[in-house]
Design an enzyme around this catalytic site. Sequence first.
Site, PDB file in Angstrom:
ATOM      1  N   ASP A  77      -5.959 -15.374  19.208  1.00 32.43           N
ATOM      2  CA  ASP A  77      -5.983 -15.104  17.773  1.00 32.43           C
ATOM      3  C   ASP A  77      -7.389 -14.605  17.477  1.00 32.43           C
ATOM      4  O   ASP A  77      -8.348 -15.372  17.515  1.00 32.43           O
ATOM      5  CB  ASP A  77      -5.684 -16.403  17.020  1.00 32.43           C
ATOM      6  CG  ASP A  77      -5.924 -16.277  15.512  1.00 32.43           C
ATOM      7  OD1 ASP A  77      -5.499 -17.181  14.780  1.00 32.43           O
ATOM      8  OD2 ASP A  77      -6.528 -15.281  15.059  1.00 32.43           O
ATOM      9  N   ASP A 136      -3.244 -10.876  13.544  1.00 32.80           N
ATOM     10  CA  ASP A 136      -4.435 -11.315  14.281  1.00 32.80           C
ATOM     11  C   ASP A 136      -4.205 -11.478  15.762  1.00 32.80           C
ATOM     12  O   ASP A 136      -5.111 -11.808  16.498  1.00 32.80           O
ATOM     13  CB  ASP A 136      -4.874 -12.704  13.777  1.00 32.80           C
ATOM     14  CG  ASP A 136      -5.537 -12.609  12.438  1.00 32.80           C
ATOM     15  OD1 ASP A 136      -5.844 -13.672  11.887  1.00 32.80           O
ATOM     16  OD2 ASP A 136      -5.725 -11.480  11.963  1.00 32.80           O
ATOM     17  N   LYS A 148      -1.000 -28.798  13.739  1.00 32.20           N
ATOM     18  CA  LYS A 148      -2.305 -29.420  14.033  1.00 32.20           C
ATOM     19  C   LYS A 148      -2.209 -30.932  14.280  1.00 32.20           C
ATOM     20  O   LYS A 148      -2.747 -31.731  13.518  1.00 32.20           O
ATOM     21  CB  LYS A 148      -3.291 -29.151  12.895  1.00 32.20           C
ATOM     22  CG  LYS A 148      -3.619 -27.669  12.719  1.00 32.20           C
ATOM     23  CD  LYS A 148      -4.757 -27.483  11.712  1.00 32.20           C
ATOM     24  CE  LYS A 148      -5.149 -26.034  11.512  1.00 32.20           C
ATOM     25  NZ  LYS A 148      -4.069 -25.086  11.241  1.00 32.20           N
TER      26      LYS A 148
END
Lengths: 333, 392
Positions: free
Chosen positions: A191, A83, A135
């Site tokens: 991305d 990606d 994250k």
Amino acid sequence: MRALILVGGFGTRLRPLTLSRPKPLVEFCNKALLLHQLEALRQLGIRISLSHEKEPLGTAGPLALARDLLAEGGEPFFVLNSDVICEFPFAALARFHRQHGGEGSLVVTRVEEPAKYGVVVSEADTGRICRFVEKPRVFVSNKINAGLYIFSPGILQRIQLRPTSIEKEIFPAMAQEGQLYAMELQGFWMDIGQPKDFLTGMCMYLQALRAQHPEKLHSGPGVVGNVLVDPSAKIGANCVIGPNVTIGAGVVVEDGVRIKRCTVLKGARIRSHSWLESCIVGWSCSVGQWVRMENVTVLGEDVIVNDELYLNGANVLPHKSIAESVPEPRIIM
Amino acid sequence: MPLKAVILIGGPQKGTRFRPLSFEVPKPLFPVAGVPMVQHHIEACAKVPGMKEILLMGFYQPHEALSRFLVSAQQEFKIPIRYLQEYAALGTGGGIYHFRDQILSGGAEAFFVLNADVCSEFPLQEMLEFRQRHGDAHSFVILGTTANRTQALNYGCIVANADTQEVQHYVEKPSTFVSEIINCGIYLFTPAIFQHIGDVFQRNQQELVLEESSNGWQRAEVIRLEQDVFTALAGSGKLYVYKTDGFWSQIKSAGSAIYASRLYLNQYSKSHPERLAQNKPGGPVIRGNVYIHPTASIDSTAVDHTCVLNTIVGWDSTIGRWARVEGTPSDPNPNDPYAKIDSETLFRDGRLTPSITILGCSVTIPAEVVILNSIVLPHKELSRSYKNQIIL
């Protein structure tokens, strides 16, 4: 040297485009996604292996599956997420990896909203990675994992043939042992696995193209900013195209059309007086006259949009005929 | 037979649902299908043989636009037209009662009363002939039409004898179903009606004496034809209903002006074919019924690539290139032959009900924006897109 490109997923986030083609074959700026990466790798004389997962093995498992291919020759090998689009720094990455002698190197890039990604904390001078936080909820660092790696074959001993996440299971251990290093990426990074980011990435790519190969961009009456047009496409009179537009092969844009920040894929037709901003128009679509499309409207393959409609954030599955406006974002199945 | 016609045009406090269109021009003068709303009424009245005079009745202050309109209408239709100003809002019955002498002057034997805010085929001659067949010289006739069961509740409902068409029962806006036949707001009266209105007036006065209310005299003279007179006359053998299948619609909200426009434009192919625009080589492509004012110019460079749908664009407004100005039509269900236009409230559940887009006069819309289901008040210069908003 070898490279392994992880193309495993179903590409669900890039639907409806990926309902018609596997994601690596979706054209990004008029070239299949995979081809962008392959061309960058070819410059180093790299041999590319193919490995087929019978069941999803996550982001590390595939390495175990291809163990024999990758370990052969004892040289470091590249691993890339499919990606990712950027100015691929493979030569610099290889040099960086040999210099520090650790087991793995990954490319990091600076982003504005790191909490969406895997965040990397590393020593400023050596680049050795101290911590790897996926994250994070509080701000830790603004450098994130760009999805490009180079590993020494020794890493294969860490990975078993089962669904494994390289970010969550392999990297933290390597970081603790001081075996993981980060190289900061120069230039743009994106991305492009979902439509919104696909378009943002397109803008960045076209801007880089302006700096390095301005002759590849389109110019002429009615062209504004960075615009890429396939030679076989036709653009009518009184159009204003751009900035940040990609027009694919065989596309027909009729008179009086305004397109901004869009990708128009191969064979599509945009009829006269229409206005498009931040859209992806799929292969062979037909957009009617006086249509207005905006706000990341994505048309799958072979979609027909009737005249005079308004599409706001519509996500339209392939082969649909749209006869009514979509004033608020929704999916048209 | 000498006839008169009275057109009730209301006043500034009435017709507020028609804003912002009524900010520049009084509602009865707003153009529908290219001509002022009441001109359609005047034209229909002037065609009836024996029509002696047309009276416009309302409580607007004398107004330049109104005076100019009266002058030009008189010249065009060659019939005396006067404006009678009520000193206060007297209701649909109070005004005609107050001016009864004016209405009957010149020996009028019958007179029509028409609400200005309706759009209709105006079958006035047919109403006269109907009265001759079914009633007598003293009968009153209401023009009625058919609505569907749900929407009928929004109007005056009429129950009539199937053979004689005599009105047996009348209810204004009932809460439960009474009848599918609704009151069109167009009536044929004789001088005898004033007797009945006078009775209501007397009753009002007596009630007020009993109530000892402070603003007594004004309230006694407010008389509503529908609730006060028709309800009482039902079943008395004096009131009849003439049912029509011709087109009819109320014009209450701005959105209904577009629908009414469409109905009249449809009629133009028979009544005024010269008003419909024709396709000319080199000119704009005309699809369907279109009215273009003689002074309007459709210039391809001025309306570059714009898309304007279900919208009323006010005088002197400009729309930039590639702009999209769109509203949501509130047309009645086309599959139901008796469906009527909804008079939706402006807000529903705290949000603006999607309706036609209105640009007031002298509004500027920049290029490449979208204006959707919004109302833009006059003289506003917009700088971005708007959806579902009222822009003051």
